[in-house]
Design an enzyme around this catalytic site. Structure first.
Site, mmCIF file in Angstrom:
data_model
loop_
_atom_site.group_PDB
_atom_site.id
_atom_site.type_symbol
_atom_site.label_atom_id
_atom_site.label_comp_id
_atom_site.label_asym_id
_atom_site.label_seq_id
_atom_site.Cartn_x
_atom_site.Cartn_y
_atom_site.Cartn_z
ATOM 1 N N VAL A 1 0.848 -1.199 0.000
ATOM 2 C CA VAL A 1 0.000 0.000 0.000
ATOM 3 C C VAL A 1 0.884 1.251 0.000
ATOM 4 O O VAL A 1 1.689 1.453 0.912
ATOM 5 C CB VAL A 1 -0.945 0.013 1.218
ATOM 6 C CG1 VAL A 1 -1.812 1.269 1.195
ATOM 7 C CG2 VAL A 1 -1.817 -1.238 1.223
ATOM 8 N N LYS A 2 0.715 2.048 -1.025
ATOM 9 C CA LYS A 2 1.523 3.256 -1.210
ATOM 10 C C LYS A 2 0.783 4.445 -0.583
ATOM 11 O O LYS A 2 -0.343 4.760 -0.960
ATOM 12 C CB LYS A 2 1.742 3.481 -2.701
ATOM 13 C CG LYS A 2 2.884 4.386 -3.077
ATOM 14 C CD LYS A 2 3.056 4.345 -4.596
ATOM 15 C CE LYS A 2 4.199 5.195 -5.069
ATOM 16 N NZ LYS A 2 4.277 5.177 -6.562
#
EC number: 2.2.1.2
Length: 221
Positions: free
Chosen positions: A86-87
């Site tokens: 997850v960025k």
């Protein structure tokens, strides 16, 4: 150093994979839009298609900017595939979200990092990766590679597990600079990776070899 490719183009990802040097992928909404991918369902299906090609981590960026929305969106992205990272943007709510995801065992990539202080906060929160944007710093006459070196020193001082993912890599010289300094990962376009193949003496040497081989065959005829 691991090689990631920064794109949403499946053909480029496949080519990098086939080259045998691809360790992962980073992408973002802008890169998705460039490929004509829009809408939640299409974007998430595209992430699945990327994961089907890549053996390593695939960074999927949240669009939300509030803590609650980031958590909801990040958990949905992480559920798509075990390879998803997850960025999260380097903002206050993002740091809180990184801490939450870290405690839940969800990998994170803290993006839009432009200072050593930001990188320190990301590591303290438990980020899996931190992404300093070296090309964008170079654009404003600030050394991106110097930032990588500064973060490397800080992380080594305290044995942080967070990996330095050099982002906004523009060309092959950036890759080599990051390798010398000790970045854990680089992410950039396929062209930057393929640029490492090039050297004029290789080209001229191969041309000479082929010419000599042709002459040898002609002499036998």
């Amino acid at each position: 150093m691991q090689f990631f490719i920064d794109t949403a183009n499946l053909a480029d990802i496949q080519e990098a994979h086939d080259l045998g040097v691809l360790d992962g992928v980073t992408t973002n909404p802008s890169l998705m839009a460039k490929e004509g991918i829009s809408g939640d369902e299409r974007v998430r299906n595209h992430y699945k298609a990327i994961c089907a090609i890549v053996d390593g981590d695939v960074s999927a960026e949240v669009i939300s900017t509030t803590y609650e929305e980031m958590i909801k969106e990040g958990e949905e992205l992480a559920a798509l595939d075990s390879k998803i990272v997850v960025k999260v943007p380097m903002i206050q709510a993002g740091v809180k979200a990184i801490r939450y995801f870290s405690q839940k065992g969800i990998k994170t990539n803290c993006t839009l990092v432009f200072s050593a202080g930001q990188a320190l906060l990301a590591a303290k929160a438990g980020a899996t990766y931190v992404s300093p944007f070296i090309g964008r710093l170079d654009d404003i006459s600030v050394s991106g590679l110097a930032l990588i070196a500064e973060i490397r020193e800080i992380y080594d001082n305290y044995a942080f597990d967070t990996k330095i993912l050099a982002a906004s890599v523009r060309h092959s010289a950036h890759i080599l600079g990051c390798a010398k300094i000790g970045a854990d990962v680089m992410t950039g376009p396929l062209s930057a990776i393929l640029g490492l193949l090039k050297h004029p003496l290789t080209d001229s040497g191969l041309a000479q070899f082929l010419a000599d081989h042709k002459r040898a065959l002609e002499q036998k005829m």
